[in-house]
Design a protein around this motif. Structure first.
Motif, PDB file in Angstrom:
ATOM      1  N   ALA A  39       0.761  -1.197  -0.182  1.00  0.00           N
ATOM      2  CA  ALA A  39       0.182   0.158   0.077  1.00  0.00           C
ATOM      3  C   ALA A  39       1.033   0.945  -0.133  1.00  0.00           C
ATOM      4  CB  ALA A  39      -0.876   0.124   1.246  1.00  0.00           C
ATOM      5  N   ALA A  67       0.311  -3.655   3.255  1.00  0.00           N
ATOM      6  CA  ALA A  67      -0.548  -3.307   3.063  1.00  0.00           C
ATOM      7  C   ALA A  67      -1.422  -4.101   4.772  1.00  0.00           C
ATOM      8  CB  ALA A  67      -1.493  -4.398   2.051  1.00  0.00           C
ATOM      9  N   SER A  88      -3.832  -3.212   9.143  1.00  0.00           N
ATOM     10  CA  SER A  88      -4.048  -1.958   9.851  1.00  0.00           C
ATOM     11  C   SER A  88      -2.911  -1.263  10.732  1.00  0.00           C
ATOM     12  CB  SER A  88      -4.932  -2.880  10.423  1.00  0.00           C
ATOM     13  OG  SER A  88      -6.411  -3.758   9.952  1.00  0.00           O
ATOM     14  N   ASP A 106      -6.591   0.873   7.917  1.00  0.00           N
ATOM     15  CA  ASP A 106      -7.058   0.203   7.161  1.00  0.00           C
ATOM     16  C   ASP A 106      -5.846   0.323   5.575  1.00  0.00           C
ATOM     17  OD1 ASP A 106      -7.066  -2.348   6.512  1.00  0.00           O
ATOM     18  OD2 ASP A 106      -9.491  -2.162   5.993  1.00  0.00           O
ATOM     19  N   GLN A 111      -5.592  -0.803   1.824  1.00  0.00           N
ATOM     20  CA  GLN A 111      -5.087  -2.309   1.376  1.00  0.00           C
ATOM     21  C   GLN A 111      -4.416  -2.170   0.181  1.00  0.00           C
ATOM     22  OE1 GLN A 111      -9.207  -2.747  -0.177  1.00  0.00           O
ATOM     23  NE2 GLN A 111     -10.445  -1.655   1.440  1.00  0.00           N
ATOM     24  N   ARG A 171      -2.995   0.220  -3.591  1.00  0.00           N
ATOM     25  CA  ARG A 171      -3.727   1.346  -3.240  1.00  0.00           C
ATOM     26  C   ARG A 171      -2.734   2.233  -2.822  1.00  0.00           C
ATOM     27  NH1 ARG A 171     -10.362   0.004  -1.989  1.00  0.00           N
ATOM     28  NH2 ARG A 171     -10.542  -1.331  -2.888  1.00  0.00           N
ATOM     29  N   GLU A 226      -8.193   8.411  -0.118  1.00  0.00           N
ATOM     30  CA  GLU A 226      -8.049   7.451  -1.254  1.00  0.00           C
ATOM     31  C   GLU A 226      -7.143   8.196  -2.086  1.00  0.00           C
ATOM     32  OE1 GLU A 226      -8.908   3.132  -3.678  1.00  0.00           O
ATOM     33  OE2 GLU A 226      -9.863   3.999  -1.765  1.00  0.00           O
TER      34      GLU A 226
END
Length: 215
Positions: A43, A80, A82, A95, A97, A100, A116
């Motif tokens: 991520a 990726a 938490s 969090d 992903q 992304r 995002e």
């Protein structure tokens, strides 16, 4: 004959060298635009500092230090998952992903936000993005207000527009009311330039956010 053969070999060698240098330069240019190659499943996160004081941010063990007022860090990659993020003096869970991109936004008088940033894959065009973190419906238009470039971005919403690489001067509008003339911004091929708009109650702060040149 020997002279011709030697000349031909020299010419071929020079062409190969020029081609190799051209490929190296293209790879260097791509690196400048897209950053270092991250492991699959990573991520990506950066920080945007909408406040008036320098900011330190961390996401897990990833550090985004000394982010200047109205400035941003470059993206950093991490696995990726938490994490606990520290944005100035505020902690928040995030969090992230795989594959992304995200921006952690710090603004005075409001909680930090995780926004995002969908990736952009074109290497021929540029992308203009409006990140509307206000309570108004906003549009990015030409300075005279006649042509909408990114129209009617809802509160807490995002709007995108692909355009050819160019230097543009635009303005931000709330309905028919011009909020601000924006600084001209140069868009390069393959680049995403985001207009982050923070604030509220008629006092809006629009700032272009690009990757740092030395990122």
């Amino acid at each position: 004959m020997n002279t011709q053969t030697t000349l031909r070999r020299f010419t071929l060698g020079a062409c190969a060298l020029a081609l190799g240098l051209g490929m190296f330069q293209a790879q260097a240019d791509d690196g400048a635009l897209y950053g270092p190659k991250a492991p699959k499943g990573s991520a990506f996160v950066r920080a945007y500092n909408a406040s008036s004081a320098e900011l330190d941010v961390s996401v897990g063990q990833t550090q985004l230090k000394q982010v200047a007022p109205l400035g941003s860090s470059d993206f950093k990659f991490l696995p990726a998952g938490s994490y606990q993020a520290q944005v100035g003096s505020t902690q928040m869970p995030v969090d992230l992903q795989a594959e992304r991109y995200y921006t952690l936004v710090s603004q005075t008088g409001a909680k930090p936000r995780l926004v995002e940033e969908p990736p952009f894959t074109s290497r021929q065009k540029a992308l203009l993005r409006v990140q509307n973190l206000t309570d108004s419906i906003l549009s990015l238009k030409t300075a005279d207000g006649k042509t909408a470039v990114v129209a009617d971005v809802k509160p807490d919403g995002r709007g995108d527009r692909e355009i050819n690489p160019v230097k543009v001067g635009l303005a931000l509008f709330d309905g028919e009311r011009k909020v601000a003339d924006l600084k001209p911004v140069t868009l390069e091929r393959g680049e995403v330039v985001s207009l982050f708009v923070t604030g509220g109650q008629g006092k809006l702060s629009p700032v272009w956010v690009k990757r740092p040149i030395d990122g």
